[in-house]
Design a protein around this motif. Structure first.
Motif, mmCIF file in Angstrom:
data_model
loop_
_atom_site.group_PDB
_atom_site.id
_atom_site.type_symbol
_atom_site.label_atom_id
_atom_site.label_comp_id
_atom_site.label_asym_id
_atom_site.label_seq_id
_atom_site.Cartn_x
_atom_site.Cartn_y
_atom_site.Cartn_z
ATOM 1 N N LYS A 73 0.985 -1.108 -0.030
ATOM 2 C CA LYS A 73 -0.074 -0.042 -0.129
ATOM 3 C C LYS A 73 0.892 1.312 -0.143
ATOM 4 O O LYS A 73 2.093 1.360 0.536
ATOM 5 N N GLU A 74 0.672 2.147 -0.848
ATOM 6 C CA GLU A 74 1.094 3.525 -0.856
ATOM 7 C C GLU A 74 0.419 4.786 -0.457
ATOM 8 O O GLU A 74 -0.924 4.739 -0.648
ATOM 9 N N GLU A 75 0.841 5.552 0.275
ATOM 10 C CA GLU A 75 0.214 6.669 0.561
ATOM 11 C C GLU A 75 1.140 7.936 0.716
ATOM 12 O O GLU A 75 2.273 7.773 1.035
ATOM 13 N N VAL A 76 0.534 9.056 0.140
ATOM 14 C CA VAL A 76 1.293 10.430 -0.055
ATOM 15 C C VAL A 76 1.305 11.178 1.347
ATOM 16 O O VAL A 76 0.504 10.720 2.114
ATOM 17 N N ALA A 77 2.371 11.661 1.410
ATOM 18 C CA ALA A 77 2.754 12.382 2.583
ATOM 19 C C ALA A 77 1.636 13.304 3.184
ATOM 20 O O ALA A 77 1.192 13.389 4.278
ATOM 21 N N GLN A 78 1.003 13.958 2.189
ATOM 22 C CA GLN A 78 -0.114 14.919 2.416
ATOM 23 C C GLN A 78 -1.200 14.207 3.086
ATOM 24 O O GLN A 78 -1.913 14.633 4.043
ATOM 25 N N ASP A 79 -1.717 13.031 2.559
ATOM 26 C CA ASP A 79 -2.654 12.232 3.010
ATOM 27 C C ASP A 79 -2.514 11.608 4.377
ATOM 28 O O ASP A 79 -3.307 11.624 5.097
ATOM 29 N N LEU A 80 -1.413 11.062 4.668
ATOM 30 C CA LEU A 80 -0.740 10.693 5.770
ATOM 31 C C LEU A 80 -0.837 11.636 6.973
ATOM 32 O O LEU A 80 -1.130 11.620 8.108
ATOM 33 N N LEU A 81 -0.397 12.796 6.769
ATOM 34 C CA LEU A 81 -0.466 13.834 7.532
ATOM 35 C C LEU A 81 -2.055 14.198 7.869
ATOM 36 O O LEU A 81 -1.947 14.659 9.170
ATOM 37 N N LYS A 82 -2.981 14.050 7.076
ATOM 38 C CA LYS A 82 -4.308 14.334 7.578
ATOM 39 C C LYS A 82 -4.747 13.411 8.287
ATOM 40 O O LYS A 82 -5.401 13.479 9.301
ATOM 41 N N ARG A 83 -4.471 12.022 7.856
ATOM 42 C CA ARG A 83 -5.022 10.821 8.423
ATOM 43 C C ARG A 83 -4.290 10.449 9.772
ATOM 44 O O ARG A 83 -4.984 10.215 11.006
ATOM 45 N N ARG A 84 -2.840 10.379 9.808
ATOM 46 C CA ARG A 84 -2.268 9.856 11.073
ATOM 47 C C ARG A 84 -1.043 10.551 11.239
ATOM 48 O O ARG A 84 0.068 10.099 10.697
ATOM 49 N N PRO A 85 -0.893 11.851 11.540
ATOM 50 C CA PRO A 85 0.133 12.676 11.558
ATOM 51 C C PRO A 85 1.323 12.009 12.624
ATOM 52 O O PRO A 85 2.444 12.572 12.431
ATOM 53 N N GLU A 86 0.957 11.520 13.643
ATOM 54 C CA GLU A 86 2.036 10.938 14.296
ATOM 55 C C GLU A 86 3.094 9.963 13.681
ATOM 56 O O GLU A 86 4.098 9.733 14.066
ATOM 57 N N VAL A 87 2.357 9.223 12.914
ATOM 58 C CA VAL A 87 3.197 8.229 12.192
ATOM 59 C C VAL A 87 4.281 8.792 11.333
ATOM 60 O O VAL A 87 5.452 8.078 11.074
ATOM 61 N N ILE A 88 4.267 9.819 10.770
ATOM 62 C CA ILE A 88 5.458 10.751 10.050
ATOM 63 C C ILE A 88 6.484 10.607 10.990
ATOM 64 O O ILE A 88 7.649 10.506 10.373
ATOM 65 N N ILE A 89 6.363 11.218 12.154
ATOM 66 C CA ILE A 89 7.420 11.439 13.025
ATOM 67 C C ILE A 89 7.865 10.360 13.526
ATOM 68 O O ILE A 89 9.307 10.060 13.771
ATOM 69 N N GLU A 90 6.971 9.510 14.010
ATOM 70 C CA GLU A 90 7.379 8.113 14.621
ATOM 71 C C GLU A 90 8.487 7.370 13.356
ATOM 72 O O GLU A 90 9.456 6.611 13.691
ATOM 73 N N ARG A 91 8.042 7.101 12.095
ATOM 74 C CA ARG A 91 8.696 6.565 11.097
ATOM 75 C C ARG A 91 10.151 6.938 10.814
ATOM 76 O O ARG A 91 10.920 6.444 10.643
#
Length: 147
Positions: A90-108
């Motif tokens: 599964k792929e997801e663009v950063a813009q969508d991930l930031l809206k859906r689950r912003p914690e995941v960006i920093i954790e990853r």
């Protein structure tokens, strides 16, 4: 021979002191902020840093939904997940991930900067990321950490 003899002090679990810090993610660049967080989780900000001991501090990140990306990364950076099964990518663009689950960006981002062994997994557990401005760790009396 001189009488001066210095020995290197090595930290161990009994001598390490773990502090608590709060980082505000408002208008912070993701990569730069996470690199500093990873260094503090490892304990590289301390004079008695020892590579094989968990010397790091606890980090609380608030306002993870207000971080920013430089350049075109918001539209072009792709986060991938793979379940291991055929067709399970599964792929997801950063813009969508930031809206859906912003914690995941920093954790990853932080997890990728830590060692890939059992010590790195122990360091990663000391990271707490929250999308809003509130956190449940007020009892630990965390100090503000400015970058």
């Amino acid at each position: 021979m001189s009488k001066l003899h210095f020995t290197t002090k090595h930290a161990n679990e009994a001598t390490v002191q773990h502090n608590w810090y709060v980082v505000d993610g408002t208008n912070q660049t993701v990569g730069r902020m996470c690199a500093r967080i990873a260094a503090i989780l490892r304990g590289k900000n301390k004079a008695y840093y020892t590579p094989h001991v968990d010397c790091g501090d606890f980090i609380i990140v608030i306002n993870a939904d207000k971080v920013k990306f430089t350049g075109n990364k918001l539209e072009q950076k792709v986060y991938e997940n793979f379940s291991g099964y055929p067709g399970g990518r599964k792929e997801e663009v950063a813009q969508d991930l930031l809206k859906r689950r912003p914690e995941v960006i920093i954790e990853r981002a932080v997890k990728g900067m830590l060692p890939k062994n059992r010590l790195g997994r122990k360091m990663y557990k000391k990271l707490f990321v929250y999308a809003g401005g509130n956190h449940p760790h007020t009892a630990q009396q965390p100090k503000d950490l400015k970058f």
